[in-house]
Design an enzyme around this catalytic site. Structure first.
Site, PDB file in Angstrom:
ATOM      1  N   ARG A  27      -9.612  -0.449  16.137  1.00 23.38           N
ATOM      2  CA  ARG A  27      -8.221  -0.756  16.496  1.00 23.38           C
ATOM      3  C   ARG A  27      -7.635   0.343  17.384  1.00 23.38           C
ATOM      4  O   ARG A  27      -6.876   0.043  18.324  1.00 23.38           O
ATOM      5  CB  ARG A  27      -7.396  -0.931  15.213  1.00 23.38           C
ATOM      6  CG  ARG A  27      -7.729  -2.252  14.498  1.00 23.38           C
ATOM      7  CD  ARG A  27      -7.379  -2.202  13.035  1.00 23.38           C
ATOM      8  NE  ARG A  27      -7.522  -3.480  12.348  1.00 23.38           N
ATOM      9  CZ  ARG A  27      -8.660  -3.975  11.867  1.00 23.38           C
ATOM     10  NH1 ARG A  27      -9.799  -3.322  12.014  1.00 23.38           N
ATOM     11  NH2 ARG A  27      -8.679  -5.141  11.233  1.00 23.38           N
ATOM     12  N   GLY A  95     -18.976  -7.841  14.054  1.00 25.52           N
ATOM     13  CA  GLY A  95     -18.056  -8.955  13.847  1.00 25.52           C
ATOM     14  C   GLY A  95     -16.613  -8.550  14.124  1.00 25.52           C
ATOM     15  O   GLY A  95     -15.826  -9.346  14.646  1.00 25.52           O
ATOM     16  N   GLN A 170      -9.933  -9.806   9.731  1.00 29.17           N
ATOM     17  CA  GLN A 170     -10.331 -10.058  11.120  1.00 29.17           C
ATOM     18  C   GLN A 170      -9.596 -11.264  11.673  1.00 29.17           C
ATOM     19  O   GLN A 170      -9.140 -11.261  12.818  1.00 29.17           O
ATOM     20  CB  GLN A 170     -11.845 -10.256  11.209  1.00 29.17           C
ATOM     21  CG  GLN A 170     -12.607  -8.975  10.896  1.00 29.17           C
ATOM     22  CD  GLN A 170     -14.108  -9.157  10.908  1.00 29.17           C
ATOM     23  OE1 GLN A 170     -14.611 -10.264  11.062  1.00 29.17           O
ATOM     24  NE2 GLN A 170     -14.828  -8.061  10.737  1.00 29.17           N
ATOM     25  N   ASP A 320     -16.497  -4.780   1.528  1.00 29.33           N
ATOM     26  CA  ASP A 320     -17.730  -4.222   2.100  1.00 29.33           C
ATOM     27  C   ASP A 320     -18.486  -3.336   1.115  1.00 29.33           C
ATOM     28  O   ASP A 320     -19.584  -2.856   1.421  1.00 29.33           O
ATOM     29  CB  ASP A 320     -17.403  -3.402   3.355  1.00 29.33           C
ATOM     30  CG  ASP A 320     -16.928  -4.289   4.497  1.00 29.33           C
ATOM     31  OD1 ASP A 320     -17.254  -5.490   4.503  1.00 29.33           O
ATOM     32  OD2 ASP A 320     -16.221  -3.782   5.386  1.00 29.33           O
TER      33      ASP A 320
HETATM   34  C1  S3P Z   1     -12.807  -5.773   8.778  1.00 24.45           C
HETATM   35  C2  S3P Z   1     -12.531  -6.800   7.921  1.00 24.45           C
HETATM   36  C3  S3P Z   1     -13.501  -7.323   6.939  1.00 24.45           C
HETATM   37  C4  S3P Z   1     -14.671  -6.368   6.727  1.00 24.45           C
HETATM   38  C5  S3P Z   1     -15.193  -5.823   8.019  1.00 24.45           C
HETATM   39  C6  S3P Z   1     -14.104  -5.069   8.770  1.00 24.45           C
HETATM   40  C7  S3P Z   1     -11.772  -5.337   9.733  1.00 24.45           C
HETATM   41  O1  S3P Z   1     -14.017  -8.553   7.412  1.00 24.45           O
HETATM   42  O2  S3P Z   1     -15.708  -7.020   6.033  1.00 24.45           O
HETATM   43  O3  S3P Z   1     -16.274  -4.945   7.811  1.00 24.45           O
HETATM   44  O4  S3P Z   1     -11.901  -4.244  10.322  1.00 24.45           O
HETATM   45  O5  S3P Z   1     -10.790  -6.090   9.915  1.00 24.45           O
HETATM   46  P1  S3P Z   1     -13.288  -9.956   7.099  1.00 24.45           P
HETATM   47  O6  S3P Z   1     -12.059 -10.039   7.877  1.00 24.45           O
HETATM   48  O7  S3P Z   1     -14.310 -10.991   7.540  1.00 24.45           O
HETATM   49  O8  S3P Z   1     -13.078  -9.975   5.618  1.00 24.45           O
END
Ligand code: S3P
Length: 439
Positions: A27, A95, A170, A320
């Site tokens: 971010r 991701g 996310q 996580d």
């Molecule tokens: C994250 C949100 C989580 C987490 C990922 C990092 C983030 O995922 O598992 O490692 O930085 O917003 P999800 O939004 O799929 O829960």
């Protein structure tokens, strides 16, 4: 594919510092790239996932460089002035980079193609495609809503109010970031609170963000189009990385270690509560504020852990950390039950089935359910697994590799991890820190 066998170790002692928080690092790079002028970032995680975000932001027009002292300098271009990338954005294993950038680009007037590694290319993107399509963006995705995909942004996009169907920071962040360059008020309703770094840091960069309640659920609204102001960001240590050392110290007899500068934001600290519930000795020393986030030094001592029923309500604040928790449960006295963890099946790997298989190979007694694992612990006795020639498979998942490394420290004949390379996505100094702490 460097395989490695992790063996029983001496106690973890001394003082260590884990690298910067991965969520906050992504971010910081993104928001600094949107603020016209120079921002600085100290403590940035220099792992592959975050470097993928840095190179994508460069392709979108930001100037990003690392100074010799480790301070990163970012020259931002403005939330409405990103450039169309000439090549596909390669998101590697990340991701977070993918979903947050899809949000950011959904309200820009150009197209971009996202690609990733085999793990990322299997992960669901419909969860962001759906709200971003409502805002006017167009998507051509691979079958099942996966990468590679091409997005065509909408300019102007339409503001929406979106209630999250899954507890996902996310998805929340993707919608809010699309709202940054969208005239009007874009809102997200969160039935279950998830990590709040996006809203905290956007407010710190001067965005007009409001946080309230609607029918008892959390409502986050952003007023677009936003003008962000450059900042000096300090990134605290990553509690998700600290978790491996916390569990290692709890299960290796004689351990007494201090982990400095660990982020303790309540939307992230569930693992500490769960491990304390199991009898873990974890003390917070010197609690303080770093860059708008709660931070503490953690003193962790070897503890006789007992099994527990982990409250599914804790899941979002430790989503996580379950692979590490499963390792702790394998060494506890009695049974640990987890539930409500369907989301673990769509992380970098299916973390329920991959951890069930890996821990079973390592000698743990594990039952897999649709939404969690039940683990019958050894009561502190070392795990007695299959011969060393059998490798546990990490499936391109950094957290599986590190969790099973920690399991190896409490095993009779070692745990062989088939591939330690993925560790570099989030924790490039893991192997060195582990070697130093167990000397
Ligand atoms: C994250 C949100 C989580 C987490 C990922 C990092 C983030 O995922 O598992 O490692 O930085 O917003 P999800 O939004 O799929 O829960």
């Amino acid at each position: 594919m460097p395989a490695h066998t992790f063996h029983t170790s001496g106690p973890l002692t001394g003082t260590i510092r884990v690298p910067g928080d991965k969520s906050i690092s992504h971010r910081a790079l993104m928001f600094a790239s949107l603020a016209v002028g120079e921002s600085t970032i100290d403590g940035l995680l220099e792992g592959e996932d975050v470097l993928a975000t840095a190179s994508a932001m460069r392709q979108l027009g930001a100037g990003i460089e690392r100074g010799d002292s480790g301070t990163w300098r970012v020259h931002g271009v403005g939330a409405g002035s990103l450039l169309e990338p000439r090549q596909a954005l390669n998101m590697g294993n990340s991701g977070t980079s993918t979903r947050l950038l899809m949000g950011l680009l959904a309200s820009q007037g150009f197209s971009a193609t996202f690609t990733g590694d085999a793990s990322l290319s299997g992960r669901p993107m419909n969860r962001v495609i759906e709200p971003l399509s409502q805002m006017g963006a167009n998507f051509e995705a691979s079958s099942g809503g996966t990468l590679p995909l091409t997005l065509r942004g909408a300019l102007p996009a339409t503001p929406i109010t979106y209630r999250l169907p899954v507890a996902s920071a996310q998805v929340k962040s993707a919608v809010l970031l699309a709202g940054l360059n969208t005239p009007g008020i874009t809102s997200v309703i969160e039935p279950i609170a998830t990590r709040d770094h996006t809203e905290r840091m956007l407010a710190g960069f001067g965005a007009h963000i409001e946080i309230g309640k609607q029918d008892g659920e959390r409502l986050i609204s952003i007023h677009g189009e936003a003008d962000l102001t450059p900042q000096c960001v300090v990134v605290p240590g990553d509690p998700s990385s600290a978790a491996f050392f916390i569990v290692a110290a709890l299960i290796v007899p004689g351990s007494d270690i201090i982990i400095e500068n660990v982020g303790m934001n309540t939307t992230r600290a569930g693992i500490v509560h769960a491990l304390r519930q199991m009898g873990g000795s974890i003390d917070e020393l010197n609690p303080r504020d770093v860059g708008g986030e709660s931070v503490a030094d953690l003193q962790v001592r070897h503890s006789a852990l007992t099994g527990a029923d982990i409250d599914p309500a804790l899941a979002p604040s430790m989503i996580d950390e379950f692979p590490a928790l499963f390792v702790a449960a394998s060494l506890a006295q009695g049974t640990t039950r987890t539930s409500g963890l369907e989301e673990l099946r769509v992380k970098e790997s299916d973390r329920l089935s991959v951890m069930a298989e890996a821990l079973t190979l390592a000698g743990a007694r594990v039952e897999e359910h649709d939404d969690g694992l039940t683990i019958h612990g050894t009561g502190g006795d070392p795990l007695t697994g299959t011969p060393e020639s059998t490798s546990v498979e990490t499936n391109l998942d950094h957290r599986i590799a590190m969790s099973m490394a920690v399991a190896g420290l409490a095993s009779r004949s070692g745990v062989r991890v088939d591939d330690t390379a993925p560790i570099a996505t989030s924790f490039p100094t893991f192997m060195d820190l582990l070697a130093g702490a167990t000397q």
